[in-house]
Design a protein around this motif. Sequence first.
Motif, short mmCIF file in Angstrom:
data_model
loop_
_atom_site.label_atom_id
_atom_site.label_comp_id
_atom_site.label_asym_id
_atom_site.label_seq_id
_atom_site.Cartn_x
_atom_site.Cartn_y
_atom_site.Cartn_z
N ARG B 28 0.94 -1.26 -0.16
CA ARG B 28 0.11 -0.04 0.15
C ARG B 28 0.67 1.16 -0.09
N VAL B 29 1.93 1.23 0.30
CA VAL B 29 2.95 2.39 0.21
C VAL B 29 2.85 3.27 -0.87
N PRO B 30 3.47 2.50 -1.89
CA PRO B 30 3.49 1.40 -2.26
C PRO B 30 5.27 1.05 -2.40
N ILE B 31 6.16 0.11 -2.40
CA ILE B 31 7.47 0.42 -2.03
C ILE B 31 7.85 0.35 -3.86
N SER B 32 7.15 0.29 -4.22
CA SER B 32 7.72 -0.35 -6.46
C SER B 32 6.13 -0.09 -6.50
N PRO B 33 6.14 0.03 -7.89
CA PRO B 33 4.87 0.57 -8.82
C PRO B 33 4.80 -1.70 -8.71
N ALA B 34 6.13 -2.17 -9.13
CA ALA B 34 5.43 -3.57 -9.67
C ALA B 34 5.00 -4.94 -7.93
N PHE B 35 4.51 -3.72 -6.84
CA PHE B 35 4.76 -4.36 -5.77
C PHE B 35 3.38 -4.29 -5.59
N PRO B 36 2.29 -5.22 -5.50
CA PRO B 36 0.93 -6.31 -5.19
C PRO B 36 0.86 -5.94 -3.54
N THR B 37 -0.40 -4.96 -3.16
CA THR B 37 -0.45 -5.97 -1.86
C THR B 37 -0.95 -7.41 -2.05
N PHE B 38 -1.01 -7.89 -0.51
CA PHE B 38 -1.52 -9.25 -0.16
C PHE B 38 -2.78 -9.70 -0.81
N LEU B 39 -3.30 -8.61 -0.53
CA LEU B 39 -5.14 -8.97 -1.06
C LEU B 39 -5.19 -8.97 -2.66
N GLU B 40 -4.60 -8.19 -3.63
CA GLU B 40 -4.72 -8.02 -4.25
C GLU B 40 -4.50 -9.26 -4.74
N THR B 41 -3.16 -9.65 -4.58
CA THR B 41 -2.47 -10.86 -4.87
C THR B 41 -3.64 -12.57 -4.86
N MET B 42 -4.34 -12.16 -3.35
CA MET B 42 -5.21 -13.49 -3.12
C MET B 42 -6.31 -12.56 -3.88
N SER B 43 -6.33 -11.71 -4.28
CA SER B 43 -7.98 -11.74 -5.02
C SER B 43 -8.27 -12.12 -6.62
N ALA B 44 -6.62 -11.93 -7.15
CA ALA B 44 -5.71 -12.26 -8.12
C ALA B 44 -5.79 -13.97 -8.42
N LEU B 45 -5.14 -14.11 -7.46
CA LEU B 45 -5.51 -16.01 -6.81
C LEU B 45 -6.23 -16.38 -7.53
N GLY B 46 -7.28 -15.65 -6.91
CA GLY B 46 -8.96 -16.24 -6.90
C GLY B 46 -9.52 -16.26 -7.86
N SER B 47 -9.47 -14.90 -8.87
CA SER B 47 -9.88 -15.48 -9.99
C SER B 47 -9.53 -16.48 -10.95
N MET B 48 -8.05 -16.58 -10.88
CA MET B 48 -7.14 -17.20 -11.87
C MET B 48 -7.23 -19.10 -11.17
N ILE B 49 -8.06 -19.18 -10.12
CA ILE B 49 -8.57 -20.22 -10.06
C ILE B 49 -9.73 -20.93 -10.53
N ALA B 50 -10.41 -19.46 -10.47
CA ALA B 50 -12.24 -19.57 -10.82
C ALA B 50 -12.08 -19.62 -12.53
N ASP B 51 -11.32 -18.94 -12.64
CA ASP B 51 -11.54 -18.99 -14.22
C ASP B 51 -11.18 -20.40 -14.75
N GLY B 52 -10.34 -21.00 -14.13
CA GLY B 52 -9.15 -21.87 -14.67
C GLY B 52 -8.47 -21.74 -15.54
N SER B 53 -7.71 -20.60 -15.51
CA SER B 53 -5.96 -20.06 -16.19
C SER B 53 -5.72 -20.81 -15.22
N MET B 54 -5.22 -21.29 -13.84
CA MET B 54 -4.32 -21.69 -12.73
C MET B 54 -4.37 -22.87 -13.32
N ALA B 55 -5.23 -23.69 -13.17
CA ALA B 55 -5.42 -24.98 -13.81
C ALA B 55 -5.57 -25.54 -14.79
N ALA B 56 -4.89 -25.00 -15.83
CA ALA B 56 -4.80 -25.01 -17.48
C ALA B 56 -2.99 -24.91 -17.49
#
Lengths: 264, 254, 251
Positions: B28-56
């Motif tokens: 959130r600071v953020p220390i770098s534009p290339a450093f997402p927050t934990f929650l953003e990462t988790m929601s991305a993980l959730g959506s990638m699991i949901a849309d099957g791109s992770m399983a693929a």
Amino acid sequence: MSNSSAAVSRAASSIAVEVEKVSKIYPGGVEALNDMTIQFPKGELTSLLGPSGCGKTTLLKIIAGLLPATSGRVTVNGVEVTGPGEERAFVFQDFALMPWATVLRNAAFGLELRGVAKSERHAIAEKYIEAVGLKGCEKLYPHELSGGMRQRVGLARALAVDAEVLLMDEPFSAVDEQTRRKFQEDLLDVIKHEGKTFIFVTHSIEEAVYVSHSIALLLPRPSRVSEIIRPDIDRDISPDAIRRDPVYLDIVERIWKGLRTYVE
Amino acid sequence: MRSLFTHSLTLRVLSFAIVFGIWEYLGRVPISPAFPTFLETMSALGSMIADGSMAAVYPATFQPLLIGLVISSILGIACGVFMGLNHKAEWFGAPVFIVLQSAPLAALIPLLTFAYGIGLTSKIITVCIMSVPVIVLNAYTAVRHTPVSMIEMGESYLGSRRQIIMKIIIPSASPVIYAGLRLGAAMGFIGAILAELLITPTGIGDLITYNQSIAEYEKMYAAIFSIMVFAVIFIEILERTEYLFFRPDKRVTQ
Amino acid sequence: MKLFGIKIPMMASLIFWAILWEIAGQLDVSILLPPFSSIIMRMVEIIPTQTFFKAFLITAECFLLGTGIAIVLGIPIGVLMGRSIVADRMLLPWVNMFLSAPLTALVPVLMTLFGFGMKTIILTTVLFAIWIIVLDARAGVKNITPSLVDMAKSFQASHWQAFTKIYVWAALPEILAGIRLGCIRSVKGVIIGQLLVSVVGFGRLFELYSANFLMEHMWALLFFLFFFAFLIAEGLGVLERRFEYYAAARH
């Protein structure tokens, strides 16, 4: 608790260590000591003898202040024990020598921790290294010594801090039989010359009878002092004569008869 | 109260909470534009699991990994046991594997690509070269250090060489051999991901590099997070089975 | 092994493998295997060059800095974990996790945060080395003979005295083992970091050689690296064995 302080001051003149109603329950519920009361006279060697599980090492560690008692109290010269103190020194079953330090530094380690200057503590340690018969070994490391010699270093370390009470936890059990005999004979000399109070834990009946002024026979389940025996042996005769003395042999036999029912 | 505080599960949860909390804060600071927050990462993980791109993508990562691990287990244990039993084999083989274990074998990857192209073979071999040395050396030392008294016991009861090997040496060595497999699997994971990042982006490596290139950092982090968690669970399962099958002495405490 | 009654040291078998390699190379068994002798010739040729020396310096710097950071951070953390149950329970899951996690997957993160340079390589090295150093220092402190701790207590040693005079020394064998294993891992880390960053040090040379199919150059560089890694591991092994008498003093 409160009424025992009078007893302490009365006994203080001749009693070095007094254990009053000490119980020890280990975390997890194992009862090692139950309401143990025993006194250790000044200037004498008292053995704690008994089968495994009778709590003798536990008692010694409580006197040393290494373990807290669950209840009861221990006094040394009338002062209650709350932790380790300068008036007591411990000799360990496995020697507890520092493998990275020379014999000299090991023997002087108690003094080193007390902040005694190097030259002074080395002089004191050298004196006791000689007293235990290790003169010339000062520069060696523990791994270069035999088991018996290592324990002599442990004894020198305990003597060097000049404590009044020496607590010895099965000091010869990790030493081979021949060395042990020689060591026991030397220990009698040390006792005679140092005039300290020794509390000596052992499971060897012969050893206890040979070295002790008095023997406290401890029995397990529940742990208790079953008997105090004072072997009436003339210490001035030669070691071989003591070992063949009928009095010595009778006491050994008597203790074994008392203990054999507790040995599984 | 104190026992609740020092309870291992409480402390573990607390420790994870602290680390993820710091991650969230730094994001959130953020220390770098290339450093997402934990929650953003988790929601991305959730959506990638949901849309099957992770399983693929996982099958593509697991194919070279599993083939490589099976090959290196069989080869590695065979080599190691043979070296432990046979002095000539030990003389010829052990030094090579001692050198290989300390060597940075990842440096061979450019050579492999050169020889075997950018396909599955190169990736399988990458997994193998990373995992084989530790498997071989564990099997070798385990067999070599069978307690002498156990072998003497077998000999004194007139056991044949074959019986002594099958009934004493191998069983006594198996816990250490299995521990070697676990370490080999961990190295295999390192190799599999390295191959995907270095040779050609496929599987999870593709997910990482692609999202990195289009600056979808939370998806990149999610992909990395998933493979790390996956590897840790995989190794954990191996460890549990180790306790179950080979360490009756440790089973009680587990 | 014995030959004509003379015991031949095990490492001598590497000479046998080198001869085998030479034969395979001369017979053109595979394009991957140029003759051993020509690889050695190539080593003699490229090692004194300026490019090689610069790449070596960068690699050595990354390795030393990375390992140094891992040791300086790792040992105190490990000792702390060995002595404090709370610290141990909070940190151990992470140490175990990173010990078996595919750390290569984290290198892209380091690249996006720290760029394609030495910083990323150094951090990769730290990441590879530190966990085993922590774990071994912890094991060392946990393995201290209990009577040695009691001994310090019975002589009323202060916490500081117990730490500097007993714990660190008693744990030294494990700490040294951790440093050796950490170094082996950081050699791997420094090479993996350079392979992925691929624009500095040996990483650039790898890129150069493989793009131009310079097999002999490639092997020359690999031999150089393997030799160095082996030297580091064995050197630390020798140091560790000098302290072996410690272990004999344990029960």
